[in-house]
Structures are given as C-alpha cells and as structure tokens.
Design a protein around this motif. Structure first.
Motif, PDB file in Angstrom:
ATOM      1  N   PHE A  82      92.787 -25.196 -58.670  1.00  0.00           N
ATOM      2  CA  PHE A  82      93.294 -23.846 -58.475  1.00  0.00           C
ATOM      3  C   PHE A  82      92.840 -23.367 -57.107  1.00  0.00           C
ATOM      4  O   PHE A  82      92.128 -24.078 -56.379  1.00  0.00           O
ATOM      5  CB  PHE A  82      92.763 -22.889 -59.556  1.00  0.00           C
ATOM      6  N   PHE A  83      93.203 -22.141 -56.751  1.00  0.00           N
ATOM      7  CA  PHE A  83      92.794 -21.541 -55.485  1.00  0.00           C
ATOM      8  C   PHE A  83      91.265 -21.586 -55.352  1.00  0.00           C
ATOM      9  O   PHE A  83      90.544 -21.296 -56.296  1.00  0.00           O
ATOM     10  CB  PHE A  83      93.269 -20.082 -55.415  1.00  0.00           C
ATOM     11  N   GLY A  84      90.785 -21.972 -54.194  1.00  0.00           N
ATOM     12  CA  GLY A  84      89.349 -22.011 -53.930  1.00  0.00           C
ATOM     13  C   GLY A  84      88.704 -23.353 -54.223  1.00  0.00           C
ATOM     14  O   GLY A  84      87.531 -23.553 -53.924  1.00  0.00           O
ATOM     15  N   ALA A  85      89.447 -24.274 -54.808  1.00  0.00           N
ATOM     16  CA  ALA A  85      88.883 -25.581 -55.163  1.00  0.00           C
ATOM     17  C   ALA A  85      88.691 -26.444 -53.929  1.00  0.00           C
ATOM     18  O   ALA A  85      89.476 -26.401 -52.988  1.00  0.00           O
ATOM     19  CB  ALA A  85      89.802 -26.300 -56.144  1.00  0.00           C
ATOM     20  N   THR A  86      87.632 -27.233 -53.954  1.00  0.00           N
ATOM     21  CA  THR A  86      87.439 -28.280 -52.961  1.00  0.00           C
ATOM     22  C   THR A  86      87.862 -29.568 -53.644  1.00  0.00           C
ATOM     23  O   THR A  86      87.292 -29.953 -54.670  1.00  0.00           O
ATOM     24  CB  THR A  86      85.976 -28.355 -52.504  1.00  0.00           C
ATOM     25  N   VAL A  87      88.888 -30.205 -53.100  1.00  0.00           N
ATOM     26  CA  VAL A  87      89.513 -31.359 -53.740  1.00  0.00           C
ATOM     27  C   VAL A  87      89.366 -32.588 -52.852  1.00  0.00           C
ATOM     28  O   VAL A  87      89.637 -32.528 -51.656  1.00  0.00           O
ATOM     29  CB  VAL A  87      91.017 -31.094 -53.988  1.00  0.00           C
ATOM     30  N   THR A  88      88.950 -33.672 -53.456  1.00  0.00           N
ATOM     31  CA  THR A  88      88.944 -34.961 -52.768  1.00  0.00           C
ATOM     32  C   THR A  88      90.076 -35.772 -53.380  1.00  0.00           C
ATOM     33  O   THR A  88      90.143 -35.922 -54.599  1.00  0.00           O
ATOM     34  CB  THR A  88      87.606 -35.694 -52.955  1.00  0.00           C
ATOM     35  N   TYR A  89      90.968 -36.252 -52.503  1.00  0.00           N
ATOM     36  CA  TYR A  89      92.078 -37.061 -52.996  1.00  0.00           C
ATOM     37  C   TYR A  89      92.176 -38.326 -52.164  1.00  0.00           C
ATOM     38  O   TYR A  89      91.714 -38.386 -51.021  1.00  0.00           O
ATOM     39  CB  TYR A  89      93.399 -36.281 -52.988  1.00  0.00           C
ATOM     40  N   ALA A  90      92.748 -39.352 -52.770  1.00  0.00           N
ATOM     41  CA  ALA A  90      92.925 -40.638 -52.089  1.00  0.00           C
ATOM     42  C   ALA A  90      94.414 -40.858 -51.861  1.00  0.00           C
ATOM     43  O   ALA A  90      95.225 -40.682 -52.773  1.00  0.00           O
ATOM     44  CB  ALA A  90      92.357 -41.763 -52.937  1.00  0.00           C
ATOM     45  N   ARG A  91      94.733 -41.259 -50.639  1.00  0.00           N
ATOM     46  CA  ARG A  91      96.110 -41.639 -50.350  1.00  0.00           C
ATOM     47  C   ARG A  91      96.297 -43.060 -50.869  1.00  0.00           C
ATOM     48  O   ARG A  91      95.542 -43.962 -50.506  1.00  0.00           O
ATOM     49  CB  ARG A  91      96.382 -41.576 -48.854  1.00  0.00           C
ATOM     50  N   GLU A  97      90.243 -41.528 -48.302  1.00  0.00           N
ATOM     51  CA  GLU A  97      89.903 -40.313 -49.043  1.00  0.00           C
ATOM     52  C   GLU A  97      89.848 -39.124 -48.103  1.00  0.00           C
ATOM     53  O   GLU A  97      89.301 -39.224 -47.009  1.00  0.00           O
ATOM     54  CB  GLU A  97      88.568 -40.479 -49.770  1.00  0.00           C
ATOM     55  N   VAL A  98      90.401 -38.026 -48.567  1.00  0.00           N
ATOM     56  CA  VAL A  98      90.444 -36.795 -47.794  1.00  0.00           C
ATOM     57  C   VAL A  98      89.902 -35.674 -48.675  1.00  0.00           C
ATOM     58  O   VAL A  98      90.239 -35.592 -49.854  1.00  0.00           O
ATOM     59  CB  VAL A  98      91.888 -36.463 -47.350  1.00  0.00           C
ATOM     60  N   THR A  99      89.066 -34.814 -48.095  1.00  0.00           N
ATOM     61  CA  THR A  99      88.539 -33.664 -48.824  1.00  0.00           C
ATOM     62  C   THR A  99      89.033 -32.388 -48.167  1.00  0.00           C
ATOM     63  O   THR A  99      88.897 -32.218 -46.952  1.00  0.00           O
ATOM     64  CB  THR A  99      86.996 -33.687 -48.835  1.00  0.00           C
ATOM     65  N   VAL A 100      89.627 -31.516 -48.974  1.00  0.00           N
ATOM     66  CA  VAL A 100      90.145 -30.241 -48.484  1.00  0.00           C
ATOM     67  C   VAL A 100      89.711 -29.127 -49.426  1.00  0.00           C
ATOM     68  O   VAL A 100      89.452 -29.368 -50.602  1.00  0.00           O
ATOM     69  CB  VAL A 100      91.687 -30.242 -48.361  1.00  0.00           C
ATOM     70  N   THR A 101      89.632 -27.925 -48.876  1.00  0.00           N
ATOM     71  CA  THR A 101      89.371 -26.737 -49.678  1.00  0.00           C
ATOM     72  C   THR A 101      90.598 -25.846 -49.582  1.00  0.00           C
ATOM     73  O   THR A 101      91.094 -25.583 -48.482  1.00  0.00           O
ATOM     74  CB  THR A 101      88.122 -25.987 -49.170  1.00  0.00           C
ATOM     75  N   ILE A 102      91.098 -25.391 -50.708  1.00  0.00           N
ATOM     76  CA  ILE A 102      92.306 -24.566 -50.741  1.00  0.00           C
ATOM     77  C   ILE A 102      91.896 -23.101 -50.624  1.00  0.00           C
ATOM     78  O   ILE A 102      91.179 -22.581 -51.474  1.00  0.00           O
ATOM     79  CB  ILE A 102      93.100 -24.820 -52.030  1.00  0.00           C
ATOM     80  N   GLY A 113      88.920 -28.723 -42.683  1.00  0.00           N
ATOM     81  CA  GLY A 113      89.284 -29.129 -44.028  1.00  0.00           C
ATOM     82  C   GLY A 113      89.625 -27.969 -44.942  1.00  0.00           C
ATOM     83  O   GLY A 113      89.620 -28.108 -46.157  1.00  0.00           O
ATOM     84  N   ARG A 114      89.942 -26.811 -44.360  1.00  0.00           N
ATOM     85  CA  ARG A 114      90.307 -25.631 -45.150  1.00  0.00           C
ATOM     86  C   ARG A 114      91.811 -25.424 -44.964  1.00  0.00           C
ATOM     87  O   ARG A 114      92.245 -25.060 -43.882  1.00  0.00           O
ATOM     88  CB  ARG A 114      89.516 -24.421 -44.678  1.00  0.00           C
ATOM     89  N   ILE A 115      92.571 -25.671 -46.038  1.00  0.00           N
ATOM     90  CA  ILE A 115      94.026 -25.563 -45.951  1.00  0.00           C
ATOM     91  C   ILE A 115      94.526 -24.380 -46.757  1.00  0.00           C
ATOM     92  O   ILE A 115      93.944 -24.012 -47.768  1.00  0.00           O
ATOM     93  CB  ILE A 115      94.725 -26.869 -46.408  1.00  0.00           C
ATOM     94  N   SER A 116      95.607 -23.800 -46.284  1.00  0.00           N
ATOM     95  CA  SER A 116      96.218 -22.652 -46.944  1.00  0.00           C
ATOM     96  C   SER A 116      96.816 -23.074 -48.284  1.00  0.00           C
ATOM     97  O   SER A 116      97.316 -24.189 -48.431  1.00  0.00           O
ATOM     98  CB  SER A 116      97.316 -22.096 -46.048  1.00  0.00           C
ATOM     99  N   TRP A 117      96.802 -22.167 -49.225  1.00  0.00           N
ATOM    100  CA  TRP A 117      97.352 -22.457 -50.549  1.00  0.00           C
ATOM    101  C   TRP A 117      98.860 -22.682 -50.508  1.00  0.00           C
ATOM    102  O   TRP A 117      99.433 -23.219 -51.445  1.00  0.00           O
ATOM    103  CB  TRP A 117      97.005 -21.360 -51.544  1.00  0.00           C
ATOM    104  N   VAL A 118      99.526 -22.309 -49.411  1.00  0.00           N
ATOM    105  CA  VAL A 118     100.965 -22.528 -49.282  1.00  0.00           C
ATOM    106  C   VAL A 118     101.291 -23.806 -48.518  1.00  0.00           C
ATOM    107  O   VAL A 118     102.464 -24.141 -48.369  1.00  0.00           O
ATOM    108  CB  VAL A 118     101.667 -21.308 -48.630  1.00  0.00           C
ATOM    109  N   ALA A 119     100.280 -24.519 -48.052  1.00  0.00           N
ATOM    110  CA  ALA A 119     100.496 -25.777 -47.339  1.00  0.00           C
ATOM    111  C   ALA A 119     101.050 -26.823 -48.307  1.00  0.00           C
ATOM    112  O   ALA A 119     100.738 -26.804 -49.500  1.00  0.00           O
ATOM    113  CB  ALA A 119      99.180 -26.265 -46.735  1.00  0.00           C
ATOM    114  N   PRO A 120     101.867 -27.746 -47.817  1.00  0.00           N
ATOM    115  CA  PRO A 120     102.452 -28.763 -48.698  1.00  0.00           C
ATOM    116  C   PRO A 120     101.411 -29.570 -49.483  1.00  0.00           C
ATOM    117  O   PRO A 120     101.621 -29.855 -50.663  1.00  0.00           O
ATOM    118  CB  PRO A 120     103.224 -29.666 -47.730  1.00  0.00           C
TER     119      PRO A 120
END
Length: 155
Positions: A82-91, A97-102, A113-120
């Motif tokens: 959800f909004f505010g989560a720090t997510v690690t995902y693997a391509r 592995e990439v870590t982003v915070t929404i 590593g801070r991406i907007s909640w409207v980013a793809p």
C-alpha cells in the motif's frame, strides 16, 4: 503524502517566507531607492525572484491545505503493498533486485528510491503480496517482476 513529506513542504514554506523573502525584499528596497529602475539589475532580478517566491508560497499553501497525510507506520495490513510501503522486487528477466518506497507525488525522488504512487512501477506493485508476480509496462516492452519483501518503516 507521508508525514515526512508534509513536514518537508512546511519547512520549505517557512524557509521561503521567513528567511529568503525578507532578504530579497531588502535588496529590492535598496535598489529602488537608487533611482532609475529601468536599468537597475538588482531591482529587476529582485522583483522577478519575489514573484517566483510568492508563486511557490501560494502553491505550497494550497498543497498543504489539500494534502492527506498517511502514516505508513500505522498500516494495519503489512502483508500487502500500500502507500508508504518499501518494496523489494526482482526483475525476472535478469534477477536484479530493486528496492523502492511508494510515496506522494511531491516527495518522489527516483535516485533515492522514492517513487510516486502514480508511477507505473508503483501502480503495478500496489496490492501485491510477497511472492506475487506482476507485469510492468516499460518503454522496452512488458516485464515481469516478483515481490520479494514488503516493509512499512516508521516515519
């Protein structure tokens, strides 16, 4: 917007209004007292900077009036993105592995590593759980990503 993002906007507003604007007003007043304003660069650039500051102050006031602050630390369902989560995902294409915070639109910073909640990427990840695979549309074509970890750090 996260509490940290709202605090950053308030700090910028205070800095512009209490520190920067009075200094520019002082320079403009001094330059205006010199006389001919048509060829006075300090006056002209100072007035331009005042307009920029006032425009940004108006924007910040309106933004802070409408903003909805969401504290990620208060998230009850921590097993889902959800909004505010720090997510690690693997391509899945290269296992990178990439870590982003929404975060909110105003606090996005891709380099940090801070991406907007409207980013793809965020749109693809929202609602996912650890182990879920999602399709992400990129300029190079569709790509599959797998959610590796989800965290909701304290603000």
């Amino acid at each position: 917007m996260t509490p940290a993002g709202a605090a950053a906007l308030r700090a910028e507003l205070r800095r512009l209004w209490d520190e920067e604007r009075p200094k520019v007003v002082e320079v403009v007043s001094w330059a205006a007292a010199l006389g001919d304003r048509s060829e006075n660069a300090d006056y002209q650039y100072g007035k331009r900077r005042l307009r920029e500051i006032d425009r940004r102050v108006r924007f910040l006031h309106k933004r802070l009036e409408r903003v909805q602050v969401v504290d990620p630390a208060a998230q009850a369902r921590r097993d889902q993105v959800f909004f505010g989560a720090t997510v690690t995902y693997a391509r899945l294409s290269d296992d990178a592995e990439v870590t982003v915070t929404i975060v909110g639109v105003d606090e996005a910073d891709a380099e940090a590593g801070r991406i907007s909640w409207v980013a793809p990427v965020a749109r693809a990840l929202l609602g996912a759980r650890v182990g879920d695979t999602r399709k992400l549309r990129t300029p190079a074509g569709a790509e599959e990503v797998e959610v590796v970890a989800i965290a909701y750090p304290a603000a």
